[in-house]
Every structure is written in C-alpha cells, then in structure tokens.
Design an enzyme around this catalytic site. Structure first.
Site, mmCIF file in Angstrom:
data_model
loop_
_atom_site.group_PDB
_atom_site.id
_atom_site.type_symbol
_atom_site.label_atom_id
_atom_site.label_comp_id
_atom_site.label_asym_id
_atom_site.label_seq_id
_atom_site.Cartn_x
_atom_site.Cartn_y
_atom_site.Cartn_z
ATOM 1 N N GLY A 1 0.806 -1.226 0.000
ATOM 2 C CA GLY A 1 0.000 0.000 0.000
ATOM 3 C C GLY A 1 0.832 1.265 0.000
ATOM 4 N N ALA B 1 -7.394 -3.315 0.557
ATOM 5 C CA ALA B 1 -7.158 -2.594 1.818
ATOM 6 C C ALA B 1 -5.777 -1.950 1.803
ATOM 7 C CB ALA B 1 -7.285 -3.552 3.002
ATOM 8 N N ASP B 2 -4.785 -2.700 1.334
ATOM 9 C CA ASP B 2 -3.436 -2.132 1.222
ATOM 10 C C ASP B 2 -3.455 -0.917 0.297
ATOM 11 O OD1 ASP B 2 -2.362 -4.126 2.760
ATOM 12 O OD2 ASP B 2 -1.672 -5.329 1.065
ATOM 13 N N PHE B 3 -4.026 -1.118 -0.872
ATOM 14 C CA PHE B 3 -3.944 -0.068 -1.894
ATOM 15 C C PHE B 3 -4.758 1.170 -1.499
ATOM 16 C CE2 PHE B 3 -3.081 -3.803 -4.880
ATOM 17 C CZ PHE B 3 -1.709 -3.671 -4.716
ATOM 18 N N GLY C 1 -5.142 2.298 1.440
ATOM 19 C CA GLY C 1 -4.330 3.039 2.417
ATOM 20 C C GLY C 1 -3.374 3.982 1.703
#
Ligand SMILES: CC(C)(COP(=O)(O)OP(=O)(O)OC[C@H]1O[C@@H](n2cnc3c(N)ncnc32)[C@H](O)[C@@H]1OP(=O)(O)O)[C@@H](O)C(=O)NCCC(=O)NCCS
Length: 397
Positions: free
Chosen positions: A18, A168-170, A172
């Site tokens: 992320g 979710a990572d991206f 962020g």
C-alpha cells in the site's frame, strides 16, 4: 512536459504494497521519491514471485517505478542521524511501520518536526495511531475483515471471501496521497507541516459503510452477503447466457423501461411494485428470474448487441487475459514497457492520471537495492565517495 508535483521531495520509508503504491503515484505525478530500505535485503516484496530472469520481483518493480533507491539502517546511531539530515531536505515522509516503531528509533513525528517544521509526515498503518488496536500488525485480508468488507462480500452460502485484489493495502496508499496533497496545499498557505495518521481499517470501513451502514441502521439487521447483486438496485446482476455470463445494470426508470422493451416484457411497466427501485428491490429474486429467462435463451454477443443498441449498461465477463488485451485499455496506454537496469524491458500497468498540462509518467525504472546511494548521499548531503564507502562498510547504508 512539466509534472504536477515537480519540486516536491518524498522520503519513502514504505514497504510491501500500500505505502509503495502511494509513493509511486506521487513519483508518477512528478515528485522526487527516495525509497529508503534496510541494507542487506530491503523491502520484503523484492523476493516475491514471479521473478524476472534477472531475479527482480515483477511486483516490486510494478510498485516502485520512478523512485530513487537508497539504503539506510536505523538500527545504527549514524543511520538515525542521517535520516534526520534527509528529513531536513524533504517535503514529505511516508512510512508504514507498525505504530511505535519510528518512535522507538527516535524518528517519530514529534522528533522529526523539530528538524523540519514544514515536514508532512504520513504514517499508514493497519489501525491508526490511536485506539485499542493501534499496536496490531496488519495485512490486507486482516483489514478487509476488520473493515467490514468480508462481512458483505461473497455469496450468501459461501465461506468468508475476501476481495481478490489487495484493496485494503492499496486504499491506504491512495487515501494517504489525497491527504498528502491536501497537506501540501495547506502548507503552501501557512508554511506548516503536519502529521497524517492513515488507518487502513478506517479506509476499508469508509467505503464499505457508505453502501451498507444505511441498511444496517435502517433495518437493524446485518447486511446480507449478496453475491453479484446490489443491495439497493435491481435488476443489477451477472446473468447466465447460452454460452457464458453477462452483466446487466439498471438504475433509472427510463433504463428499466428500455430493458423491458428489449426483453419483450412491456407488460411489466405498469405493475406498481416494479415501478420504483425502492419497491422493486423487494422483488429482486423474481425480477432476476425474469431477466435470466431471457438471457439464457441468447448468446453473450446477441445480448450485448441488443442492450448496447438500447444504451443499457452491460458487459461480458472477460478472463484476466482478455482484459489484459482489451483494446480500450490499450488505447489508453494502460500497459507500458519500461527498461530495468537489470532485467531489461518489462511490461507494467500504465498510469491512470491523464492530465492535459502535466501528464504523468509510469515508464520509469524501479531501483535495485541501494542503486542511488552515491547520487543521493552526495547530492543531498554532500558526502564524498570515501564517506559513502565507509558508511557502507560500517553497515549504515
Ligand atoms: C507490514 C507489517 C505487518 C510488517 O511487520 P514487521 O515486519 O513486524 O514490521 P514492523 O513495522 O513492526 O517493524 C519494522 C521492522 O522493519 C525493520 N526495518 C525496516 N526498514 C528498516 C531500516 N531502514 N532500518 C532499520 N530497520 C528497518 C525494523 O527494524 C523492524 O524490524 P525489527 O522489529 O526486527 O527491528 C507492519 O509494518 C504493519 O502492520 N504495517 C502497517 C500496515 C501495513 O502497511 N501493512 C502492509 C500493507 S501492504
């Protein structure tokens, strides 16, 4: 051509997915991004498959293009001192350590703002720097679960299912970029930096709650897992065709009427329960059955022709390979070729930022570990080659 973020220097302490995506976007938009890695191994993604013939990770390259790469070891006193020197020369710092790690190094925001009050310090973490979960380590699936995404994803009878991409990572990284741009704008008015506390759980909850919290509050019930349907509009689903699947989405009354005309069910136009979305949604199953009774009799191509002619939103469900070769994406340069020092030519995703005056550039190479040590340490801190070699021998860089 000029780039939107020219003149902005970003000290990039991020690793994995992320954070690196967020800082790569800043680089695409013209910022000078200096990726700082632990000497010896660096970002763990460097060793993840698939690897190129030159043993570089495709995914590392995909996430770190356009950055300069240096090594610096915060376990050493000299490494921490050098970090503070680099901070003095930077506009933005981005890190995605577990909250507390940077403070333990003596490199938390409270310390670094003393060295550069204009610094925009961005921390991306699983749960943020406040609250009971703040010290927890986190990866994408954990945050998809804790942000509520998994609770509403998948089919009613399927086991818990995450979204395929590391959303979710991206998210962020992408939301962090928005905050950084806002903070730069604020700094240009006030000359003040600030601390950005970006929680991946906040981000996932935010985009999940926009759609599903109203249902939960209005009904007091858990939102159901709805597979390919929508919670609020119908018909909107993936339907079986004779030779595959077809996506059809209907939202407005006009679209509903046009669909009924195409499928030869104009008799349904005047049924009061079917008239508005608010009441039609109560009859999703019977409406989906009516639409699928029609789609099942036809091939995907036949349906696409009829629905496109009626200006209705529809698509086939292509494979990944078909999407990778999609002429529309190709026409918008959504795959580009880059030239890596070690691996040579590689294909990578293109840039989504099409800007008329400040076009972005996704074609720059990603650094090998420590590639720009000599350049960065001499340009920014004035170190000579002897000092740089000594720092290397001492394991500082
Ligand atoms: C990603 C994550 C799970 C990794 O966990 P972790 O490897 O235990 O990392 P932590 O952040 O707790 O600690 C950082 C480690 O990297 C080391 N490190 C990394 N770069 C370093 C450097 N330049 N100098 C010194 N140490 C460095 C730290 O020393 C520490 O290791 P240690 O505890 O052995 O000293 C965790 O950092 C995290 O939850 N981050 C926030 C959420 C996130 O970004 N998740 C991944 C999304 S893609």
């Amino acid at each position: 051509m000029a780039k939107a973020l020219e003149g902005i220097r970003v000290l990039d302490l991020t690793r994995m997915y992320g954070g690196p995506l967020g800082t790569m976007i800043l680089a695409e938009l013209g910022a000078e991004v200096i990726k700082v890695e632990l000497p010896g191994g660096g970002d763990a993604i460097r060793t993840t498959a698939p690897l190129t013939e030159g043993q570089e990770s495709y995914r590392f390259v995909a996430l770190n293009r356009g950055k300069r790469g240096i090594t610096l070891n915060f376990h050493t006193e000299e490494g921490r001192r050098i970090c503070k020197e680099l901070v003095k020369k930077s506009d933005v710092l981005v890190e995605n350590f577990t909250p507390g790690v940077m403070e333990r190094f003596g490199l938390g925001y409270r310390e670094l703002e003393k060295h550069n009050p204009r610094l925009i310090y961005t921390s991306i973490s699983g749960f943020g720097h406040t609250g009971p979960s703040r010290h927890r380590v986190a990866f994408d699936t954990i945050i998809q679960a804790m942000g509520g995404m998994i609770s509403i994803n998948g089919h009613p009878d399927s086991p818990p299912t995450k979204v395929g991409s590391a959303i979710a990572d991206f998210l962020g990284g992408i939301f962090a970029d928005l905050a950084i741009l806002a903070a730069l704008q604020y700094r240009s008015r006030t000359n003040e930096g600030q601390f950005i506390d970006m929680s991946m759980q906040d981000c996932v909850w935010y985009i999940t709650a926009i759609q599903f919290l109203p249902y939960y509050l209005a009904t007091g019930k858990e939102p159901p897992r709805i597979g390919n349907r929508q919670l609020e509009v119908t018909p909107f689903n993936i339907y079986k065709a004779k030779d595959g699947y077809i996506v059809i989405g209907v939202v407005t009354v006009a679209q509903w009427h046009r669909l009924l005309e195409v499928i030869g069910r104009e008799d349904l136009k005047d049924i009061p329960e079917y008239y508005s979305q608010a009441t039609r949604i109560e009859h999703t199953e019977e409406i989906d059955a009516i639409v699928e009774a029609w789609t099942k009799q036809r091939t995907v191509d036949e349906i696409l022709k009829l629905l496109n002619d009626a200006d209705l939103a529809c698509s086939p469900v292509p494979t990944f390979g078909q999407v990778a070769n999609d002429p529309q994406l190709a026409s918008r340069d959504m795959q580009v070729e880059i030239e890596q020092s070690i691996s040579g030519k590689l294909k990578m995703p293109g840039s989504v930022f099409k800007m008329s005056k400040t076009p972005s550039d996704a074609t720059q190479q990603a650094p090998f570990l420590g590639q720009h040590n000599a350049d960065v340490y001499s340009e920014l801190l004035g170190y000579d080659q002897k000092t740089i070699t000594q720092l290397q021998q001492e394991g500082v860089i």
